[in-house]
Design a protein around this motif. Structure first.
Motif, mmCIF file in Angstrom:
data_model
loop_
_atom_site.group_PDB
_atom_site.id
_atom_site.type_symbol
_atom_site.label_atom_id
_atom_site.label_comp_id
_atom_site.label_asym_id
_atom_site.label_seq_id
_atom_site.Cartn_x
_atom_site.Cartn_y
_atom_site.Cartn_z
ATOM 1 N N ILE A 30 1.544 1.639 11.593
ATOM 2 C CA ILE A 30 2.333 1.864 10.299
ATOM 3 C C ILE A 30 1.796 2.168 9.137
ATOM 4 C CG2 ILE A 30 4.031 -0.062 11.345
ATOM 5 C CD1 ILE A 30 2.284 -2.107 9.460
ATOM 6 N N LEU A 31 2.440 2.525 8.031
ATOM 7 C CA LEU A 31 1.780 2.555 6.753
ATOM 8 C C LEU A 31 1.987 1.401 6.015
ATOM 9 C CD1 LEU A 31 3.122 5.912 5.663
ATOM 10 C CD2 LEU A 31 1.058 5.413 5.775
ATOM 11 N N ALA A 32 0.790 1.009 5.199
ATOM 12 C CA ALA A 32 0.995 -0.323 4.957
ATOM 13 C C ALA A 32 2.014 -0.547 3.696
ATOM 14 C CB ALA A 32 -0.470 -0.605 3.964
ATOM 15 N N GLU A 33 2.549 -1.841 3.721
ATOM 16 C CA GLU A 33 3.545 -2.348 2.521
ATOM 17 C C GLU A 33 2.741 -3.340 1.883
ATOM 18 O OE1 GLU A 33 6.999 -3.524 4.412
ATOM 19 O OE2 GLU A 33 6.826 -2.189 6.121
ATOM 20 N N GLU A 34 3.212 -3.621 0.643
ATOM 21 C CA GLU A 34 2.481 -4.508 -0.277
ATOM 22 C C GLU A 34 1.930 -5.718 0.692
ATOM 23 O OE1 GLU A 34 2.317 -3.535 -3.482
ATOM 24 O OE2 GLU A 34 0.854 -5.289 -3.436
ATOM 25 N N LYS A 35 2.720 -6.331 1.741
ATOM 26 C CA LYS A 35 2.563 -7.548 2.392
ATOM 27 C C LYS A 35 1.379 -7.077 3.365
ATOM 28 C CE LYS A 35 5.971 -6.711 5.971
ATOM 29 N NZ LYS A 35 7.209 -6.924 6.480
ATOM 30 N N HIS A 36 1.113 -6.046 3.660
ATOM 31 C CA HIS A 36 0.058 -5.820 4.653
ATOM 32 C C HIS A 36 -1.298 -5.464 3.882
ATOM 33 C CE1 HIS A 36 3.324 -4.137 7.062
ATOM 34 N NE2 HIS A 36 3.104 -5.164 7.509
ATOM 35 N N LEU A 37 -1.459 -5.444 2.571
ATOM 36 C CA LEU A 37 -2.450 -4.927 1.850
ATOM 37 C C LEU A 37 -3.793 -5.904 2.070
ATOM 38 C CD1 LEU A 37 -1.133 -3.223 -1.085
ATOM 39 C CD2 LEU A 37 -2.113 -2.056 0.841
ATOM 40 N N VAL A 124 -2.922 0.240 10.489
ATOM 41 C CA VAL A 124 -2.204 0.068 9.397
ATOM 42 C C VAL A 124 -2.873 0.933 8.278
ATOM 43 C CG1 VAL A 124 -3.142 -2.303 9.021
ATOM 44 C CG2 VAL A 124 -1.084 -1.388 7.550
ATOM 45 N N ASP A 126 -3.377 2.812 4.210
ATOM 46 C CA ASP A 126 -3.016 3.088 3.104
ATOM 47 C C ASP A 126 -3.871 4.076 2.380
ATOM 48 O OD1 ASP A 126 -2.063 2.601 0.517
ATOM 49 O OD2 ASP A 126 -3.789 1.051 -0.160
#
Ligand code: ADP
Ligand code: MG
Ligand code: MG
Length: 333
Positions: A30-37, A124, A126
């Motif tokens: 996946i591409l990182a969303e805010e919650k994954h950072l 993941v 970013d």
């Protein structure tokens, strides 16, 4: 083989600090969303994640340097001004790879968390500062001097999502000076989502490398009425070419199946270097390692069949390590 010029190979793409961790379960990308950072700091601080100078072409650059004499490879891309970039610098120093990064003061260095579960992986990503590479950096006098000094160029297709003008500048420079331009298709979404930018680079490919899913997605995006990998490779090899002094070679890898090589209307297959599945640690970036061994062969002036074999040899070494890495003490081909 001919002696190699200093920094004969110049590579360009998107540098990422890869943090690799063995884990009990999972399989996703996946591409990182805010919650994954938070995962990056978590992997860095709370686990013994392996830190790798990653991103497709940076893997390839490290691998090519592994096989070539010292000071043979230089890699370009964008990073931030942070501890992740410092880790990247340490990692490439250990690999003997020279990097000339564009440093972005505002963006964080790109990161990729990789969690390995048996033969599965979850990633993941970013892109961060890697997404801000620009033509100004490539054209800056110090960097452009390296471009002029190189004898071979390698560009990873992921860079089409970042800075096509930089790719085109390298491509045109290659054609103008009859230097081999090696291009990796990188991922199935590239021929679909970045079709026009990809097609603009196509006339400049002296060598185009992809895996079978990338070949199939190229065929689909371009309305080729075939799913036959050999036919697709032939088609890629026969596309119009800017530098008419070189016949294009299209190379399609297929995991454990033979590698397909098309040039001059002919197609050949090369069996891979077999490995006992129990020896495989992580096949992430097998294609990057293949491209590394292959391109190192080109730089050293090896015949085409040997370049392919070197690619398969290096890929076999790499998949026994966590992440696209190469064993020390060094093994020689
Ligand atoms: P990608 O990593 O881009 O999907 P492939 O899966 O086609 O690329 O792998 C690239 C090359 O790596 C293959 O041509 C082969 O030489 C080597 N390789 C990959 N998986 C294996 C495997 N299981 N056993 C031996 N070699 C492998
Ligand atoms: Mg594969
Ligand atoms: Mg690949």
């Amino acid at each position: 083989m001919s002696p190699t010029k200093e920094y004969a190979l110049l590579c360009l793409e998107n540098p990422l600090l890869a943090l690799g961790q063995i884990w009990p379960r999972g399989d996703n990308a996946i591409l990182a969303e805010e919650k994954h950072l938070g995962i990056y700091e978590d992997l860095l601080n709370n686990y013994s994640a392996k830190l790798i100078a990653g991103g497709g072409a940076q893997n390839t650059a490290r691998g090519a340097q592994y096989m070539l004499p010292p000071n043979s490879v230089v890699y370009l891309g964008g990073v931030g001004d942070d501890k992740y970039a410092a880790i990247l610098h340490d990692a490439v120093k250990q690999a003997g790879l020279r990097v000339e990064y564009r440093v972005d003061k505002k963006e964080k260095t790109g990161r990729c968390g990789v969690v390995i579960t048996g033969h599965h992986r979850s990633m993941v990503t970013d892109l961060g500062a890697a997404n801000h590479y620009d033509l100004d950096h490539l054209k800056s006098p110090e960097v452009w001097k390296l471009v002029e000094g190189a004898t071979h160029y390698f560009v990873g297709g992921y860079h089409l999502t970042v800075c096509p003008p930089a790719i085109m500048a390298l491509a045109e420079e290659a054609a103008k000076n009859d230097k081999p331009f090696v291009f990796s298709l990188s991922a199935p979404f590239i021929p679909i989502a970045f079709k026009d930018a990809l097609d603009a680079t196509a006339p400049y490919w002296d060598y185009v490398i992809g895996n079978e899913s990338e070949a199939l997605s190229y065929a689909e995006a371009h309305g080729l009425e075939t799913k036959d990998i050999k036919e697709i490779a032939k088609h890629l090899a026969a596309l119009p070419k800017a530098n008419k002094k070189r016949e294009r070679v299209a190379i399609i890898t297929q995991g454990t199946d033979p590698t397909v090589v098309a040039t001059n209307g002919e197609v050949n297959e090369h069996a891979v270097h077999a490995i006992n599945p129990s020896q495989i640690t992580d096949t992430t970036g097998a294609g990057d390692a293949f491209a590394a061994g292959f391109t190192a062969g080109l730089v050293a002036g090896a015949p085409l069949a040997q370049c392919v074999d070197q690619g398969q040899w290096l890929a076999k070494l790499s998949i026994q390590e966590l992440g696209p890495s190469f064993p020390f003490p060094k093994q020689t081909y």
